[in-house]
Design a protein around this motif. Sequence first.
Motif, PDB file in Angstrom:
ATOM      1  N   GLN A   1       1.105  -1.180  -0.234  1.00  6.82           N
ATOM      2  CA  GLN A   1      -0.071  -0.083  -0.084  1.00  6.82           C
ATOM      3  C   GLN A   1       0.612   1.037   0.156  1.00  6.82           C
ATOM      4  O   GLN A   1       0.234   2.427  -0.304  1.00  6.82           O
ATOM      5  N   ILE A   2       1.987   0.977   0.550  1.00  7.90           N
ATOM      6  CA  ILE A   2       3.256   2.462   0.442  1.00  7.90           C
ATOM      7  C   ILE A   2       3.598   2.560  -0.940  1.00  7.90           C
ATOM      8  O   ILE A   2       3.258   4.182  -1.149  1.00  7.90           O
ATOM      9  N   TYR A   3       3.883   1.864  -1.485  1.00 11.11           N
ATOM     10  CA  TYR A   3       4.233   1.938  -3.128  1.00 11.11           C
ATOM     11  C   TYR A   3       2.554   2.811  -3.951  1.00 11.11           C
ATOM     12  O   TYR A   3       2.978   3.582  -4.674  1.00 11.11           O
ATOM     13  N   TYR A   4       2.268   2.008  -3.455  1.00  8.39           N
ATOM     14  CA  TYR A   4       0.655   2.428  -4.156  1.00  8.39           C
ATOM     15  C   TYR A   4       0.456   3.590  -3.630  1.00  8.39           C
ATOM     16  O   TYR A   4       0.924   4.962  -4.991  1.00  8.39           O
ATOM     17  N   ALA A   5       0.355   3.778  -2.821  1.00 10.65           N
ATOM     18  CA  ALA A   5       0.127   5.971  -2.365  1.00 10.65           C
ATOM     19  C   ALA A   5       0.912   6.745  -2.878  1.00 10.65           C
ATOM     20  O   ALA A   5       0.801   7.907  -3.599  1.00 10.65           O
ATOM     21  N   ARG A   6       2.538   5.783  -2.967  1.00 11.88           N
ATOM     22  CA  ARG A   6       3.300   6.723  -3.673  1.00 11.88           C
ATOM     23  C   ARG A   6       3.726   7.554  -5.211  1.00 11.88           C
ATOM     24  O   ARG A   6       3.124   8.403  -5.910  1.00 11.88           O
ATOM     25  N   ILE A   7       2.800   6.201  -5.758  1.00 17.32           N
ATOM     26  CA  ILE A   7       2.201   6.399  -7.553  1.00 17.32           C
ATOM     27  C   ILE A   7       1.133   6.869  -7.595  1.00 17.32           C
ATOM     28  O   ILE A   7       1.358   7.779  -8.395  1.00 17.32           O
ATOM     29  N   LYS A   8       0.418   7.127  -6.454  1.00 21.34           N
ATOM     30  CA  LYS A   8      -0.766   7.690  -6.848  1.00 21.34           C
ATOM     31  C   LYS A   8      -0.367   9.415  -6.354  1.00 21.34           C
ATOM     32  O   LYS A   8      -1.841   9.665  -6.254  1.00 21.34           O
ATOM     33  N   GLY A   9       0.527   9.959  -5.891  1.00 19.32           N
ATOM     34  CA  GLY A   9       0.499  10.775  -5.416  1.00 19.32           C
ATOM     35  C   GLY A   9       1.101  11.520  -3.794  1.00 19.32           C
ATOM     36  O   GLY A   9       1.204  12.812  -3.546  1.00 19.32           O
ATOM     37  N   ALA A  10       1.145  10.822  -2.943  1.00 23.83           N
ATOM     38  CA  ALA A  10       1.394  10.693  -1.568  1.00 23.83           C
ATOM     39  C   ALA A  10       2.738  11.476  -1.635  1.00 23.83           C
ATOM     40  O   ALA A  10       3.602  10.655  -2.062  1.00 23.83           O
ATOM     41  N   ASP A  11       2.766  12.630  -0.157  1.00 30.71           N
ATOM     42  CA  ASP A  11       4.086  12.712   0.185  1.00 30.71           C
ATOM     43  C   ASP A  11       4.411  12.392   1.269  1.00 30.71           C
ATOM     44  O   ASP A  11       5.717  12.225   1.937  1.00 30.71           O
TER      45      ASP A  11
END
Length: 389
Positions: A244-254
């Motif tokens: 989920q952390i990797y997925y959040a990263r590609i969706k724009g999370a900081d």
Amino acid sequence: MEGLISLKSSPGTSLRSFPSFNQPPNSFARRFSMDLPLRRSSFPAIRAQHPGTISPKEEEEEDALKVKEWEVGMFQNEVAASQGIRIRRRPPTGPPLHYVGPFEFRLQNDGNTPRNILEEIVWHKDTEVSQMKERRPLATLKKFIENAPPTRDFVGALKAAHSRTGLPGLIAEVKKASPSRGILREDFDPVEIARAYEKGGAACLSVLTDEKFFKGSFENLEAIRNAGVQCPLLCKEFVIDAWQIYYARIKGADAILLIAAVLPDLDIRYMVKICKMLGLAALVEVHDEREMDRVLGIEGIELIGINNRNLETFEVDISNTKKLLEGERGQLICQKDIIVVGESGLFTPDHVGYVQEAGVKAVLVGESIVKQSDPGKGITGLFGRDISL
């Protein structure tokens, strides 16, 4: 029979010979809960790099950590219980997805009923993430990360806002609904709300991505990032898997939320390392003394959120913030230069002043401002004055 037992795992997971099943399960769990953090600490610290730049050595370390995570996962509920975690990761009983031998044989009974709303959310998330991982394997996500834009400085933005206003930096939450309050805003446009928050003086934004219980989505997170909003974005998700952390990263999370009521120390250590590797900030949330003590014992923590909402009963008491920051805990937080974020139950300037006096330098607020027709004016009402630039 010990050496003949075959256990299956998710694709891509390496298996090691499993310890003897002659040991009582609780004994095995205790040994791993005490031993694994020490083994993990022997790995060199993973340094934050430009997103997507992951060295072979770091990948080896990541794989080794993941193997240990899998091994502990075999007795995950027992390990969690030994650390005071009452939220079970998945139902302890019920028919297995596939037959893997007598040690995985389980019966359907009342143990499959969630004991509270958080446990229900986590159990649903376990199934949801498993399905998402099948559709988008980790190897695929890593390829997308190579082309992802750099992350923004979430911690730096909070510090700058606190310095500029003399008030806690605001993490304004883009949230349509909650299990306890239902729909908060019918005319929900995540991008317009995010823009209003930014104009109103928010330092950072929190975006709910859980669909079933909070009516959020990763698409909302992505849309806000792509709309040109400059505030760093926190992915507000119930994280149970590093995927989920990797997925959040590609969706724009900081930044990403990690909940101590759900995650054992081993998972938090591992996930904080993953966050640093991907350039993300990790906001680790606690809601009682034992969780606070656990998190303060983990190296590399920069942000701790104190949730004034009891995550099992959903009752709110803002004095919880003051209680958790008194005495030695507050002193240790100052020594470690950790930013404390006050969460839940903050509706008025008096509420903000109370938690600020207790020691917080940032607040995460959703309901009291997202329900306003003009969220920017809601921020002014929350702080008692205009904090916009």
